[in-house]
Design a protein around this motif. Sequence first.
Motif, PDB file in Angstrom:
ATOM      1  N   HIS A  59      93.724 -21.472  -7.299  1.00 27.77           N
ATOM      2  CA  HIS A  59      93.364 -23.070  -7.496  1.00 27.77           C
ATOM      3  C   HIS A  59      91.291 -22.932  -7.858  1.00 27.77           C
ATOM      4  N   ARG A  60      90.992 -21.950  -7.038  1.00 25.82           N
ATOM      5  CA  ARG A  60      90.052 -21.599  -7.428  1.00 25.82           C
ATOM      6  C   ARG A  60      89.693 -20.866  -8.265  1.00 25.82           C
ATOM      7  N   VAL A  61      90.177 -20.046  -8.868  1.00 21.49           N
ATOM      8  CA  VAL A  61      90.392 -19.605 -10.579  1.00 21.49           C
ATOM      9  C   VAL A  61      89.855 -21.009 -11.392  1.00 21.49           C
ATOM     10  N   GLN A  62      91.099 -21.736 -11.256  1.00 22.04           N
ATOM     11  CA  GLN A  62      91.124 -22.460 -11.780  1.00 22.04           C
ATOM     12  C   GLN A  62      89.371 -23.452 -11.299  1.00 22.04           C
ATOM     13  N   TYR A  63      89.616 -23.791 -10.294  1.00 22.92           N
ATOM     14  CA  TYR A  63      88.173 -24.334 -10.734  1.00 22.92           C
ATOM     15  C   TYR A  63      86.838 -24.186 -11.082  1.00 22.92           C
ATOM     16  N   PHE A  64      86.872 -22.834 -10.954  1.00 23.36           N
ATOM     17  CA  PHE A  64      85.945 -22.136 -11.654  1.00 23.36           C
ATOM     18  C   PHE A  64      86.309 -22.201 -13.248  1.00 23.36           C
ATOM     19  N   LEU A  65      87.301 -21.571 -13.723  1.00 24.89           N
ATOM     20  CA  LEU A  65      87.798 -21.511 -15.077  1.00 24.89           C
ATOM     21  C   LEU A  65      87.486 -22.730 -16.055  1.00 24.89           C
ATOM     22  N   ASN A  66      87.238 -24.031 -15.178  1.00 23.68           N
ATOM     23  CA  ASN A  66      87.072 -25.259 -15.914  1.00 23.68           C
ATOM     24  C   ASN A  66      86.111 -25.517 -16.074  1.00 23.68           C
ATOM     25  N   SER A  67      84.944 -25.504 -15.158  1.00 27.31           N
ATOM     26  CA  SER A  67      83.217 -24.665 -15.568  1.00 27.31           C
ATOM     27  C   SER A  67      83.376 -24.094 -16.351  1.00 27.31           C
ATOM     28  N   TYR A  68      83.234 -23.174 -16.300  1.00 28.79           N
ATOM     29  CA  TYR A  68      83.439 -22.054 -17.396  1.00 28.79           C
ATOM     30  C   TYR A  68      83.802 -21.650 -18.513  1.00 28.79           C
ATOM     31  N   LEU A  69      84.959 -22.425 -18.668  1.00 30.28           N
ATOM     32  CA  LEU A  69      85.461 -22.356 -20.060  1.00 30.28           C
ATOM     33  C   LEU A  69      84.647 -23.774 -20.577  1.00 30.28           C
ATOM     34  N   ARG A  70      84.319 -24.699 -19.950  1.00 28.18           N
ATOM     35  CA  ARG A  70      83.819 -26.357 -20.091  1.00 28.18           C
ATOM     36  C   ARG A  70      85.875 -27.378 -20.867  1.00 28.18           C
ATOM     37  N   THR A  71      86.368 -26.932 -19.883  1.00 23.67           N
ATOM     38  CA  THR A  71      87.238 -27.888 -20.097  1.00 23.67           C
ATOM     39  C   THR A  71      88.125 -27.978 -18.715  1.00 23.67           C
ATOM     40  N   ASP A  72      89.122 -28.998 -19.202  1.00 25.45           N
ATOM     41  CA  ASP A  72      90.216 -29.086 -17.962  1.00 25.45           C
ATOM     42  C   ASP A  72      91.111 -28.168 -18.298  1.00 25.45           C
ATOM     43  N   LEU A  73      91.633 -27.376 -16.797  1.00 24.35           N
ATOM     44  CA  LEU A  73      92.762 -26.795 -17.711  1.00 24.35           C
ATOM     45  C   LEU A  73      93.867 -27.476 -16.570  1.00 24.35           C
ATOM     46  N   LEU A  74      95.245 -27.293 -16.242  1.00 27.34           N
ATOM     47  CA  LEU A  74      96.300 -27.431 -15.799  1.00 27.34           C
ATOM     48  C   LEU A  74      97.673 -26.599 -15.604  1.00 27.34           C
ATOM     49  N   GLU A  75      97.410 -26.594 -14.381  1.00 26.77           N
ATOM     50  CA  GLU A  75      98.345 -25.384 -13.556  1.00 26.77           C
ATOM     51  C   GLU A  75      99.690 -25.598 -14.094  1.00 26.77           C
ATOM     52  N   THR A  76     100.189 -23.994 -14.818  1.00 23.89           N
ATOM     53  CA  THR A  76     101.837 -23.762 -14.981  1.00 23.89           C
ATOM     54  C   THR A  76     101.664 -22.675 -14.076  1.00 23.89           C
ATOM     55  N   TYR A  77     101.748 -21.492 -14.016  1.00 23.25           N
ATOM     56  CA  TYR A  77     102.034 -20.677 -12.577  1.00 23.25           C
ATOM     57  C   TYR A  77     101.300 -19.357 -12.199  1.00 23.25           C
ATOM     58  N   TRP A  78     101.839 -18.907 -11.369  1.00 23.55           N
ATOM     59  CA  TRP A  78     100.615 -17.296 -11.043  1.00 23.55           C
ATOM     60  C   TRP A  78     102.066 -16.555 -10.191  1.00 23.55           C
ATOM     61  N   PHE A  79     102.489 -15.342 -10.971  1.00 19.68           N
ATOM     62  CA  PHE A  79     103.002 -14.215 -10.112  1.00 19.68           C
ATOM     63  C   PHE A  79     102.136 -12.824 -10.075  1.00 19.68           C
ATOM     64  N   CYS A  80     102.564 -12.536  -8.990  1.00 16.61           N
ATOM     65  CA  CYS A  80     102.510 -10.596  -8.164  1.00 16.61           C
ATOM     66  C   CYS A  80     102.918  -9.542  -9.245  1.00 16.61           C
ATOM     67  N   THR A  81     102.777  -8.778  -9.527  1.00 17.99           N
ATOM     68  CA  THR A  81     103.574  -7.224  -9.706  1.00 17.99           C
ATOM     69  C   THR A  81     103.095  -6.043  -9.560  1.00 17.99           C
ATOM     70  N   ARG A  82     103.861  -5.395  -8.896  1.00 17.30           N
ATOM     71  CA  ARG A  82     103.715  -4.501  -8.354  1.00 17.30           C
ATOM     72  C   ARG A  82     103.946  -3.021  -9.181  1.00 17.30           C
ATOM     73  N   TYR A  83     102.756  -2.048  -9.599  1.00 18.12           N
ATOM     74  CA  TYR A  83     104.085  -1.355 -10.445  1.00 18.12           C
ATOM     75  C   TYR A  83     103.549   0.740  -9.805  1.00 18.12           C
ATOM     76  N   TYR A  84     104.512   0.872 -10.349  1.00 24.79           N
ATOM     77  CA  TYR A  84     104.398   2.704 -10.204  1.00 24.79           C
ATOM     78  C   TYR A  84     104.628   3.435 -11.265  1.00 24.79           C
ATOM     79  N   ASN A  85     104.275   4.542 -10.312  1.00 23.82           N
ATOM     80  CA  ASN A  85     104.325   5.511 -11.325  1.00 23.82           C
ATOM     81  C   ASN A  85     105.349   5.824 -12.861  1.00 23.82           C
ATOM     82  N   LYS A  86     104.565   5.399 -13.668  1.00 26.71           N
ATOM     83  CA  LYS A  86     104.977   5.514 -15.346  1.00 26.71           C
ATOM     84  C   LYS A  86     105.515   3.944 -15.239  1.00 26.71           C
TER      85      LYS A  86
END
Length: 181
Positions: A59-86
Amino acid sequence: MSYAISGYDFLPSLLDEREVSYLGATLSSEFESRTAAWDEGRGMTKMIYKPPCAEEYYHRVQYFLNSYLRTDLLETYWFCTRYYNKSFMAAHTDRNACEVSVSLNIIQDQPWELQLLDRFGAKQKFETLPGDAVLYSGIDLEHWRTPYQGEQYTQLFFHYVRSTGPYNREQGDEEPADYGV
């Protein structure tokens, strides 16, 4: 070059060291109980859809981007990935819920470039440190990573759509089987 022209931008130190440390420790703990699985588009990974510890930052990044991009963004989703060797990330564009995307480095033991083709067809490469991010138009720009040479890399992905854009119906996205790849 700016996001509006090229479709991407580098966001150094989007999160500070304290925030990255908290997210890294909390996500590492959450990943301990999960089993790595083969993903055709990524290799061996562990994934968490909408990890609760990252919601405030989303949500903090969304707030920052609203200003940075001069637009109103709507939430869709977030996720995290842990990658390994190769592990890798096959070249792809994202689904419509990823109109505005942020790839945020949380943990690395080796640098790992995110590569993309900008709106002019030129290849761009980003080597980020923990806390750095790349902002990009996920549905327009093909992006990928070559096989990882380190042991472990943790990445958060934040996705949004423009409130007045053609994909605003994607707001409130539900967990996809393929996490956008």
